[in-house]
Design a protein around this motif. Structure first.
Motif, mmCIF file in Angstrom:
data_model
loop_
_atom_site.group_PDB
_atom_site.id
_atom_site.type_symbol
_atom_site.label_atom_id
_atom_site.label_comp_id
_atom_site.label_asym_id
_atom_site.label_seq_id
_atom_site.Cartn_x
_atom_site.Cartn_y
_atom_site.Cartn_z
ATOM 1 N N ILE A 1 -9.638 1.331 -59.427
ATOM 2 C CA ILE A 1 -8.978 1.270 -58.106
ATOM 3 C C ILE A 1 -10.000 0.839 -57.054
ATOM 4 O O ILE A 1 -9.687 0.083 -56.142
ATOM 5 C CB ILE A 1 -8.343 2.637 -57.754
ATOM 6 C CG1 ILE A 1 -7.229 2.956 -58.750
ATOM 7 C CG2 ILE A 1 -7.806 2.646 -56.316
ATOM 8 C CD1 ILE A 1 -6.696 4.389 -58.668
ATOM 9 N N ASP B 1 -2.958 8.708 -61.137
ATOM 10 C CA ASP B 1 -3.041 7.696 -60.077
ATOM 11 C C ASP B 1 -2.688 6.294 -60.578
ATOM 12 O O ASP B 1 -3.133 5.291 -60.027
ATOM 13 C CB ASP B 1 -4.438 7.705 -59.442
ATOM 14 C CG ASP B 1 -5.552 7.564 -60.483
ATOM 15 O OD1 ASP B 1 -5.244 7.440 -61.692
ATOM 16 O OD2 ASP B 1 -6.731 7.574 -60.091
ATOM 17 N N ASP C 1 0.055 4.591 -60.337
ATOM 18 C CA ASP C 1 0.744 3.766 -59.318
ATOM 19 C C ASP C 1 -0.281 3.103 -58.402
ATOM 20 O O ASP C 1 -0.174 1.925 -58.065
ATOM 21 C CB ASP C 1 1.681 4.637 -58.460
ATOM 22 C CG ASP C 1 2.929 5.073 -59.219
ATOM 23 O OD1 ASP C 1 3.146 4.570 -60.342
ATOM 24 O OD2 ASP C 1 3.671 5.913 -58.685
ATOM 25 N N GLU C 2 -1.261 3.904 -58.009
ATOM 26 C CA GLU C 2 -2.298 3.381 -57.111
ATOM 27 C C GLU C 2 -3.088 2.253 -57.793
ATOM 28 O O GLU C 2 -3.447 1.247 -57.173
ATOM 29 C CB GLU C 2 -3.238 4.541 -56.753
ATOM 30 C CG GLU C 2 -3.890 4.434 -55.407
ATOM 31 C CD GLU C 2 -4.916 5.545 -55.220
ATOM 32 O OE1 GLU C 2 -5.948 5.270 -54.608
ATOM 33 O OE2 GLU C 2 -4.691 6.678 -55.704
ATOM 34 N N ALA D 1 -3.523 -1.615 -56.619
ATOM 35 C CA ALA D 1 -4.853 -2.237 -56.479
ATOM 36 C C ALA D 1 -4.904 -3.545 -57.266
ATOM 37 O O ALA D 1 -5.495 -4.534 -56.818
ATOM 38 C CB ALA D 1 -5.937 -1.271 -56.970
ATOM 39 N N ALA E 1 1.232 -2.994 -51.415
ATOM 40 C CA ALA E 1 -0.236 -2.866 -51.443
ATOM 41 C C ALA E 1 -0.830 -3.215 -50.085
ATOM 42 O O ALA E 1 -1.938 -2.781 -49.757
ATOM 43 C CB ALA E 1 -0.809 -3.784 -52.521
#
Ligand SMILES: C[S@@+](CC[C@H](N)C(=O)[O-])C[C@H]1O[C@@H](n2cnc3c(N)ncnc32)[C@H](O)[C@@H]1O
Length: 216
Positions: free
Chosen positions: A112, A156, A158-159, A163, A215
């Motif tokens: 990320i 995380d 989804d994050e 990214a 994003a």
């Protein structure tokens, strides 16, 4: 825990496993028959420059490199990364495997944070985050259970997908179990294999556009 097995390989193991009964990375065991046609390789668009942002024990990175891609593999768990690095090092000094092994560059850290710092053109970013085990399902492979014990559930994911979308790369591929929902939004295409499916966010597709908007 990690330790060195009787053949000098680093292995992950449960504390009460006899030495040599853990899980090491030995790419000689990976079947490369018909590798150019396997679902993972097709999902990633064939040969190219691919970021594997969730390298784990490197099985998928190895298939992608064997199909001719240059792979930048990222792994954030120090334990998992050490076991993978050990396997890659042995493969690099093996005449039959060195060509494939040298196509994989292993980086440590959280993708990320690393993805926004990477320069150059990538043909695809591949994500295979851990997925929580299903209640009452058959016991997962030992390697999966050991990796899960080391890294947890990758809450995380989804994050990480956002990214990846923010890099501007035109193909993002997410491995999911057949019965798992897609991450964040429906993909633009899917390729299914016997055990898993690949959600593909691609080009001018709606899925990739939605991810990029989220994003931003
Ligand atoms: C299911 S495993 C990947 C298995 C891998 N595809 C293979 O063939 O062995 C998920 C791995 O991704 C790593 N990971 C998850 N999120 C990450 C992130 N944001 N950055 C780097 N590594 C990550 C975890 O530590 C774990 O080792």
């Amino acid at each position: 825990m990690t330790r060195i097995d009787p053949d000098g390989r680093m292995e992950m193991a449960w504390p009460d496993d006899p030495c040599g009964r853990g899980v090491c990375v030995d790419f000689r065991r990976v079947s490369l028959r018909g590798v150019a046609k396997v679902a993972l390789v097709r999902a990633c668009g064939g040969r190219g420059r691919i970021i594997d942002a969730t390298a784990g024990l490197g099985g998928d990175a190895w298939l992608l490199a064997a199909a001719g891609s240059d792979v930048l593999a990222i792994e954030r768990s120090t334990t998992v990364r050490q076991v993978l690095a050990d396997g890659l090092q042995r493969a690099r000094s093996d005449a039959k495997m060195s060509e494939i092994a040298t196509r994989i560059a292993l980086h440590g850290g959280n993708a990320i944070r690393l993805l926004p710092t990477l320069h150059g053109e990538w043909s695809a970013i591949y994500l295979d985050p851990m997925y929580p085990p299903k209640q009452g399902s058959a016991l997962a492979q030992k390697s999966i259970r050991l990796v899960r014990a080391a890294v947890g559930d990758d809450g995380d994911a989804d994050e990480l997908l956002l990214a990846a979308a923010a890099t501007g790369t035109r193909r993002i591929v997410v491995k999911r179990p057949h019965d798992a929902p897609s991450l964040l939004c429906p993909p633009d295409a899917q390729i299914k294999s016997k055990l898993v499916r690949y959600d593909i966010y691609v080009g001018a597709g709606r899925g990739l556009r939605v991810l990029r908007e989220n994003a931003a």
